[in-house]
Design a protein around this motif. Sequence first.
Motif, PDB file in Angstrom:
ATOM      1  N   GLY A 561     -35.767   4.022  24.079  1.00  0.00           N
ATOM      2  CA  GLY A 561     -34.736   3.744  25.078  1.00  0.00           C
ATOM      3  C   GLY A 561     -33.422   3.419  24.399  1.00  0.00           C
ATOM      4  N   GLN A 562     -33.432   2.323  23.632  1.00  0.00           N
ATOM      5  CA  GLN A 562     -32.291   2.000  22.775  1.00  0.00           C
ATOM      6  C   GLN A 562     -32.815   1.670  21.384  1.00  0.00           C
ATOM      7  OE1 GLN A 562     -30.030  -1.136  24.976  1.00  0.00           O
ATOM      8  NE2 GLN A 562     -28.320   0.256  24.788  1.00  0.00           N
ATOM      9  N   GLY A 563     -32.027   2.051  20.382  1.00  0.00           N
ATOM     10  CA  GLY A 563     -32.342   1.666  19.008  1.00  0.00           C
ATOM     11  C   GLY A 563     -31.230   0.752  18.526  1.00  0.00           C
ATOM     12  N   ILE A 564     -31.556  -0.142  17.613  1.00  0.00           N
ATOM     13  CA  ILE A 564     -30.559  -1.096  17.119  1.00  0.00           C
ATOM     14  C   ILE A 564     -29.829  -0.483  15.926  1.00  0.00           C
ATOM     15  CG2 ILE A 564     -30.232  -3.383  16.090  1.00  0.00           C
ATOM     16  CD1 ILE A 564     -32.689  -4.315  17.687  1.00  0.00           C
ATOM     17  N   VAL A 565     -28.506  -0.408  16.036  1.00  0.00           N
ATOM     18  CA  VAL A 565     -27.686   0.122  14.945  1.00  0.00           C
ATOM     19  C   VAL A 565     -26.738  -0.992  14.496  1.00  0.00           C
ATOM     20  CG1 VAL A 565     -26.017   1.888  14.244  1.00  0.00           C
ATOM     21  CG2 VAL A 565     -27.842   2.462  15.871  1.00  0.00           C
ATOM     22  N   ALA A 566     -26.762  -1.298  13.199  1.00  0.00           N
ATOM     23  CA  ALA A 566     -25.958  -2.403  12.673  1.00  0.00           C
ATOM     24  C   ALA A 566     -24.905  -1.882  11.702  1.00  0.00           C
ATOM     25  CB  ALA A 566     -26.864  -3.407  11.974  1.00  0.00           C
ATOM     26  N   GLY A 578     -27.326   0.455  -1.799  1.00  0.00           N
ATOM     27  CA  GLY A 578     -27.771   1.563  -0.946  1.00  0.00           C
ATOM     28  C   GLY A 578     -29.050   1.257  -0.198  1.00  0.00           C
ATOM     29  N   ASP A 579     -30.027   2.172  -0.336  1.00  0.00           N
ATOM     30  CA  ASP A 579     -31.276   2.053   0.436  1.00  0.00           C
ATOM     31  C   ASP A 579     -31.998   0.734   0.193  1.00  0.00           C
ATOM     32  OD1 ASP A 579     -30.760   4.458   1.510  1.00  0.00           O
ATOM     33  OD2 ASP A 579     -32.258   5.586   0.360  1.00  0.00           O
ATOM     34  N   ALA A 580     -31.948   0.250  -1.019  1.00  0.00           N
ATOM     35  CA  ALA A 580     -32.658  -0.997  -1.357  1.00  0.00           C
ATOM     36  C   ALA A 580     -32.079  -2.160  -0.554  1.00  0.00           C
ATOM     37  CB  ALA A 580     -32.540  -1.284  -2.849  1.00  0.00           C
ATOM     38  N   LEU A 581     -30.766  -2.197  -0.447  1.00  0.00           N
ATOM     39  CA  LEU A 581     -30.119  -3.275   0.315  1.00  0.00           C
ATOM     40  C   LEU A 581     -30.438  -3.143   1.807  1.00  0.00           C
ATOM     41  CD1 LEU A 581     -28.124  -5.707   0.389  1.00  0.00           C
ATOM     42  CD2 LEU A 581     -26.303  -4.036   0.770  1.00  0.00           C
ATOM     43  N   VAL A 582     -30.352  -1.921   2.304  1.00  0.00           N
ATOM     44  CA  VAL A 582     -30.645  -1.687   3.725  1.00  0.00           C
ATOM     45  C   VAL A 582     -32.064  -2.136   4.053  1.00  0.00           C
ATOM     46  CG1 VAL A 582     -31.030   0.144   5.440  1.00  0.00           C
ATOM     47  CG2 VAL A 582     -28.926   0.128   4.077  1.00  0.00           C
ATOM     48  N   LYS A 583     -32.996  -1.804   3.172  1.00  0.00           N
ATOM     49  CA  LYS A 583     -34.401  -2.187   3.356  1.00  0.00           C
ATOM     50  C   LYS A 583     -34.544  -3.716   3.403  1.00  0.00           C
ATOM     51  CE  LYS A 583     -38.813  -0.755   1.403  1.00  0.00           C
ATOM     52  NZ  LYS A 583     -39.443  -0.110   0.250  1.00  0.00           N
ATOM     53  N   GLU A 601     -30.928   1.662  12.164  1.00  0.00           N
ATOM     54  CA  GLU A 601     -29.993   2.059  11.099  1.00  0.00           C
ATOM     55  C   GLU A 601     -29.134   0.861  10.724  1.00  0.00           C
ATOM     56  OE1 GLU A 601     -27.375   5.135  12.619  1.00  0.00           O
ATOM     57  OE2 GLU A 601     -29.024   5.953  13.824  1.00  0.00           O
ATOM     58  N   ILE A 602     -28.795   0.772   9.437  1.00  0.00           N
ATOM     59  CA  ILE A 602     -27.800  -0.224   8.999  1.00  0.00           C
ATOM     60  C   ILE A 602     -26.763   0.518   8.154  1.00  0.00           C
ATOM     61  CG2 ILE A 602     -27.354  -2.290   7.608  1.00  0.00           C
ATOM     62  CD1 ILE A 602     -30.093  -3.328   8.337  1.00  0.00           C
ATOM     63  N   HIS A 603     -25.499   0.373   8.526  1.00  0.00           N
ATOM     64  CA  HIS A 603     -24.418   1.028   7.787  1.00  0.00           C
ATOM     65  C   HIS A 603     -23.543  -0.028   7.122  1.00  0.00           C
ATOM     66  CE1 HIS A 603     -25.530   4.783   9.666  1.00  0.00           C
ATOM     67  NE2 HIS A 603     -25.581   4.134  10.826  1.00  0.00           N
ATOM     68  N   ALA A 625     -22.155   5.323  16.843  1.00  0.00           N
ATOM     69  CA  ALA A 625     -23.616   5.344  16.650  1.00  0.00           C
ATOM     70  C   ALA A 625     -24.251   6.518  17.384  1.00  0.00           C
ATOM     71  CB  ALA A 625     -24.218   4.029  17.140  1.00  0.00           C
ATOM     72  N   GLU A 626     -23.645   6.904  18.517  1.00  0.00           N
ATOM     73  CA  GLU A 626     -24.231   7.989  19.313  1.00  0.00           C
ATOM     74  C   GLU A 626     -23.532   9.324  19.064  1.00  0.00           C
ATOM     75  OE1 GLU A 626     -24.314   6.521  23.336  1.00  0.00           O
ATOM     76  OE2 GLU A 626     -26.069   5.280  22.930  1.00  0.00           O
TER      77      GLU A 626
END
Length: 650
Positions: A561-566, A578-583, A601-603, A625-626
């Motif tokens: 329905g909705q996903g959380i994007v930060a 990068g990926d390590a920090l996002v994780k 997602e985290i940007h 985000a969309e």
Amino acid sequence: MTENPEHQASYAPSAEFAASANAGAELAERAAADRLAFWAEQADRLHWEQKWTDVLDWSGAPVAKWFVGGKLNVAYNCVDRHVDDGHGEQVAIHWEGEPGDSRDITYAELRDEVSRAANYLTELGLEAGDRVAIYMPMIPEAIVAILASARLGLTHSVVFAGFSPSALRQRVDDASARLVITTDGQWRRGKAAPLKEAVDEALYANGDVPHSVEHVLVVRRTGTEVPWTEGRDLWWHETVANADPHHEPQAFDAEHPLFILYTSGTTGKPKGILHTSGGYLTQAAYTHHYVFDHKPGQDVYWCTADIGWVTGHSYIVYGPLANRATQVVYEGTPNSPDEHRHWQIVEKYGVSIYYTAPTLIRTFMKWGRQIPDAHDLSSLRVLGSVGEPINPEAWRWYRTVIGSGKTPIVDTWWQTETGAIMISPLPGVTAAKPGAAQTPLPGVSAQVVDEEGNPVVLGETEANGYLVLDQPWPSMLRGIWGDMERYQATYWDRYAKQGWYFAGDGARLDPDGDLWVLGRVDDVMNVSGHRISTAEVESALVGHSGVAEAAVVGATDDTTGQGIVAFVILTASTENTGDALVKELKAEVSREISPIARPREIHVVPELPKTRSGKIMRRLLRDVAEGRELGDTSTLVDPSVFEQIRADKA
């Protein structure tokens, strides 16, 4: 013979279904003729020790009093009265454990279990009005604990067993709970996960800061070893199981607090939604009876929700048991041990009414129709949907594949705050439209209005606006625990002049006047039917030493329905790995709130889009985000911020 599901705009019930349905057109006629007399008639479906003098007292608005002067015992209505009426041998709960163990519990056995628990809680010194926190997976003892609390007039606060220790502590502290009931662990996808440990961590979470908890009562579920605090911790099987199975329930006032259930608010501090006894049970039982067309002694009902959410309160515990349902309660996940699990359960018990969430329906679609097609689902006669608006494609798939092209679908709109279903088709009356909430139930009054409170005008096309409830209803919340100012500000200030409840959802009326709910208009996201506030997730992210600032939005997601994007800005001294920090950041949110709140997602961005007054423009972040064209950026301090954000997202 199944109809072509592709092009139909609406689906009327069959003549056969309509002929035997609990609700006909006369239900709405009676409610329209005299709303309060109609609700009195629904209350009469319950057992009252003392009859009320007035149906509604709205003089203290926005706090309602329903069935004024009436007294009842909620647990007696859900259990004992069915035994007294000669239905003690009817199965109340077909319980299915995730590892494959199962138990059938009759109403007579349920009464004995609830009585034992009530007697032991009394022995612990708990008294009517005290609060009990229940932090448990979907096992029968969880339902027993809820009903034993209700029987004694203890106000329960059920905390979803997937929530973190800090979330549990916050809720325990806010309600000043004297007792926590939990389990040693819970089964999740074939593995035993600890739960009692989380309670210990919660109670010590603030170091030496004292808490209100005197005892922790522990059900043995997984057999894992648990840390133990002598004098505080108690085993259920050594205490409750040995208590007297006879208990005389006492009646409580219709307005006695039944439960507090915490839900996300825009500030990030969860709101303790307070529900009381008589009006809540009246509407939970009324809606369960008519919306699901439930026939006691014939149907096998299954609501797939968790007791940690309001759907589990109203449509696993209170509504179904008040109506003498035989229901399935399943402990685990839909893909344990494999994706056939739900349909095997439907087959095993002959489930006839199935109530689930759009997220799960979309997941089933993703897994493919070959899975349900491998099972005999012919026992199903009513399908339900709850938690968020359902997209028409998923609605049609649900009807075609799970309902063999003929089963009515009731797509229900309601909230933790409303306590029970408010807007829904009636399966024997309504020509249901895929994706539409349709019309308020008989006895319920709602409007779609503009900012000023004017009804939206229906032209030849749809009319968009805000969903408001313009008349009090029996199961409405009676406040936010310990914060009546916030109650007023959150729900009533927006349309204070009119005295309307603002639901926080946008809605539209189509050219036929049918209502479609469009989802949240505030800073609360709806992820798989769970409300999570942007502020809560932002605060968890900023709690990480490397994050200076965070902005979170809910973006459309095909499954949830909705996903959380930060979007996060790092501190000057933090290296972007990068990926390590996002994780690491995703794990931080899971740990602080719950895995449900884990961002999709985290940007990492250099700046956040802000207005000149310093307000983060989440609306524009949602566009990013969309992947949409940007809306008006004229109020931004630095519109070029978006080029940097888009570059990162690409």
